[in-house]
Design a protein around this motif. Structure first.
Motif, short mmCIF file in Angstrom:
data_model
loop_
_atom_site.label_atom_id
_atom_site.label_comp_id
_atom_site.label_asym_id
_atom_site.label_seq_id
_atom_site.Cartn_x
_atom_site.Cartn_y
_atom_site.Cartn_z
N UNK A 241 0.83 -1.22 0.00
CA UNK A 241 0.00 0.00 0.00
C UNK A 241 0.86 1.27 0.00
N UNK A 242 1.92 1.28 0.85
CA UNK A 242 2.68 2.53 1.04
C UNK A 242 4.02 2.52 0.33
N UNK B 62 -10.04 0.45 20.08
CA UNK B 62 -10.01 1.90 19.78
C UNK B 62 -9.95 2.06 18.25
N UNK B 63 -10.91 2.81 17.71
CA UNK B 63 -10.98 3.00 16.25
C UNK B 63 -10.86 4.49 15.94
N UNK B 64 -10.04 4.80 14.94
CA UNK B 64 -9.87 6.20 14.54
C UNK B 64 -9.38 6.26 13.09
N UNK B 65 -9.56 7.46 12.48
CA UNK B 65 -9.07 7.69 11.12
C UNK B 65 -7.82 8.55 11.17
N UNK B 66 -6.90 8.28 10.26
CA UNK B 66 -5.72 9.13 10.13
C UNK B 66 -5.14 8.96 8.74
N UNK B 67 -4.33 9.95 8.33
CA UNK B 67 -3.68 9.90 7.03
C UNK B 67 -2.24 9.46 7.21
N UNK B 68 -1.86 8.42 6.44
CA UNK B 68 -0.50 7.87 6.54
C UNK B 68 0.23 8.19 5.24
N UNK B 69 1.48 8.59 5.36
CA UNK B 69 2.28 8.99 4.21
C UNK B 69 2.85 7.77 3.51
N UNK B 70 2.75 7.80 2.13
CA UNK B 70 3.40 6.73 1.38
C UNK B 70 4.83 7.12 1.07
N UNK B 71 5.51 6.37 0.18
CA UNK B 71 6.92 6.63 -0.09
C UNK B 71 7.14 7.97 -0.80
N UNK B 72 6.06 8.49 -1.44
CA UNK B 72 6.15 9.80 -2.13
C UNK B 72 5.58 10.92 -1.28
N UNK B 73 5.37 10.68 0.01
CA UNK B 73 4.83 11.63 0.97
C UNK B 73 3.39 12.03 0.65
N UNK B 74 2.71 11.15 -0.11
CA UNK B 74 1.30 11.37 -0.41
C UNK B 74 0.48 10.81 0.75
N UNK B 75 -0.55 11.58 1.12
CA UNK B 75 -1.39 11.18 2.26
C UNK B 75 -2.45 10.19 1.79
N UNK B 76 -2.54 9.07 2.50
CA UNK B 76 -3.55 8.06 2.21
C UNK B 76 -4.42 7.90 3.46
N UNK B 77 -5.69 8.11 3.29
CA UNK B 77 -6.61 8.03 4.44
C UNK B 77 -6.82 6.56 4.82
N UNK B 78 -6.69 6.27 6.12
CA UNK B 78 -6.83 4.89 6.61
C UNK B 78 -7.73 4.85 7.85
N UNK B 79 -8.31 3.71 8.07
CA UNK B 79 -9.08 3.45 9.30
C UNK B 79 -8.27 2.46 10.16
N UNK B 80 -8.01 2.87 11.38
CA UNK B 80 -7.19 2.04 12.29
C UNK B 80 -8.07 1.47 13.41
N UNK C 78 -3.48 -4.70 15.94
CA UNK C 78 -4.55 -4.02 15.23
C UNK C 78 -4.57 -4.26 13.74
N UNK C 79 -5.55 -3.62 13.09
CA UNK C 79 -5.75 -3.72 11.64
C UNK C 79 -5.86 -2.31 11.05
N UNK C 80 -5.17 -2.08 9.93
CA UNK C 80 -5.22 -0.79 9.22
C UNK C 80 -5.83 -1.05 7.84
N UNK C 81 -6.92 -0.35 7.55
CA UNK C 81 -7.58 -0.51 6.25
C UNK C 81 -7.64 0.82 5.52
N UNK C 82 -7.49 0.77 4.19
CA UNK C 82 -7.66 2.00 3.39
C UNK C 82 -9.13 2.39 3.37
N UNK C 83 -9.37 3.71 3.49
CA UNK C 83 -10.76 4.21 3.39
C UNK C 83 -11.24 4.09 1.96
N UNK C 84 -12.44 3.68 1.80
CA UNK C 84 -13.04 3.54 0.46
C UNK C 84 -13.47 4.90 -0.09
#
Length: 424
Positions: A343-344, A383-401, A418-424
């Motif tokens: 993914x990242x 505990x469930x929350x949303x956050x943006x994780x940076x990929x190798x190009x510093x692009x933000x990808x929204x994920x659900x943790x 835990x489990x990290x899923x990409x937001x649809x």
């Protein structure tokens, strides 16, 4: 080795229990053996005191009968008269003697015995002055052949002579009747020089060394004699059982008593007690074996289940699209499946995660991320929350943790999974 490290506390506890049980059993056996030795020695001392008392009573009884005969002799006018002499003979035989003599004040014995002169004998002066004498009779070679009892004959308040009785060693043994005196063992009367007095004429036992048959026991006996101490001289292993050699003194003529007591007399119940020890020891060993076996079985089962669960985990994590991670709070290490890189575009570090993981979260979500992670320490729920994780190009990808904390028995947080899923 890893499994052993994981269960080292349990291993230490079980090992401690085993050592404590073995030590306690060993101490218990040692104390019981000491008690048995002490009680055995006390019991043997009681047997010796009983034998010594019986011998003394038998001698006192004999002396009393001889004194009665001496009193009768002092009452008659002519003790050589046949009727009176026959009465004296009967009284003498009743006391256990077959041979006697009556000595006048001058030291001359009965004419029928050859008018033997006793005036130079060592006992004569002592008895004519009123004392009772018990002496050994020796032959020309100095070998003891019999025992002599000498009783003063009194006519009113005057000592008129001596009543003397003699017996050989066979008769002396019959007189004391040691077989009835020592029902718990074989007793021997000995002199202080070791000569055995209570024996049959054809007996091979002549000296105390023939009874002891051990230089160490002879040395111990001499020490007891010197200190006038009674006790157990030692023990010997016979054909069928062990035998104890015991010693005591008597109040008469410096006679000593040696008794050979079979271990079956004093250790009648020890075999049962020893059997109980063996049974108890077997039970403890069986319990320890079962405990060790159960522990080994538990380790094998735990390891097997752990391996199965781990394989299941790897299979699940490999074929799902979500990111699965396992973070150790204690070691600060992280396991993450391959989906993170898919993914990242890069792999996460395996160690020093706490200091590094924050830089992969977008700046705008760091505060919320830190707050949610901190909330895991105080929550037992997911505990469930949303956050943006940076990929190798510093692009933000929204994920659900979805994160969950695992705690130990002390309720201390040890893992975060835990489990990290990409937001649809």
């Amino acid at each position: 080795m890893k499994l052993v490290k994981d269960y080292y506390v349990t291993i230490i506890i079980i090992a401690s229990v085993i050592v404590i049980n073995i030590t306690a059993f060993a101490v218990y056996i040692s104390n019981i053996n000491k008690d048995i030795e002490k009680q055995t020695e006390d019991h043997l001392s009681e047997i010796m005191e009983e034998a010594s008392t019986c011998v003394e009573l038998k001698v006192e009884e004999t002396i009393h009968e001889l004194e009665m005969t001496a009193y009768y002799i002092g009452m008659v006018e002519n003790y050589e008269q046949k009727e009176i002499s026959d009465n004296i003979t009967k009284m003498t035989e009743k006391a256990g003697f077959r041979k006697f003599d009556i000595i006048n004040a001058n030291g001359t014995g009965l004419a029928k015995n050859g008018s033997k002169n006793y005036s130079e004998e060592r006992f004569f002066k002592k008895v004519i002055e009123g004392d009772i004498s018990i002496t050994d009779i020796s032959d020309e070679e100095g070998k003891v052949t019999g025992i002599r009892f000498s009783i003063p004959v009194k006519n009113e308040n005057t000592i008129s002579g001596i009543y003397l009785t003699e017996c050989n060693l066979d008769e002396f043994s019959e007189l004391l009747d040691l077989d009835s005196v020592s029902t718990k063992g074989k007793a021997f009367i000995i002199k202080s020089d070791g000569t055995v007095l209570s024996k049959k004429s054809d007996s091979s036992i002549q000296n105390v060394s023939d009874i002891l048959n051990n230089d160490a026991h002879v040395k111990t006996l001499k020490s007891y004699m010197k200190s006038k101490k009674s006790g157990v001289v030692g023990f010997e292993n016979g054909k069928n059982s062990k035998r104890y050699i015991c010693y005591s003194q008597t109040e008469f003529n410096s006679w000593e008593i040696i008794m050979v007591v079979s271990s079956s007399i004093v250790e009648a119940n020890i075999s049962d007690l020893t059997g109980n020890f063996v049974f108890l020891g077997i039970i403890i060993v069986i319990m320890l074996i079962l405990l060790i076996g159960y522990f080994i079985y538990t380790l094998v089962v735990v390891k097997s289940k752990s391996n199965i669960n781990l394989r299941r985990y790897y299979m699940v994590s490999k074929y799902i699209e979500d990111i699965i991670f396992d973070y150790s709070c204690v070691k600060d290490t992280l396991y993450c499946n391959e989906n993170w890189k898919k993914i990242f575009g890069y792999e996460l570090p395996k160690e020093n995660i706490k200091a590094e993981i924050g830089r992969y979260v977008a700046e705008k979500d760091k505060a919320e991320y830190i707050g949610c992670i901190a909330g895991i320490e105080n929550s037992e729920d997911i505990v469930q929350f949303k956050c943006h994780i940076l990929d190798k190009n510093q692009k933000e990808i929204e994920c659900i943790c979805k994160v969950f904390g695992i705690r130990d028995n002390m309720n201390k947080l040890i893992k975060i999974v835990g489990v990290i899923s990409k937001s649809m």
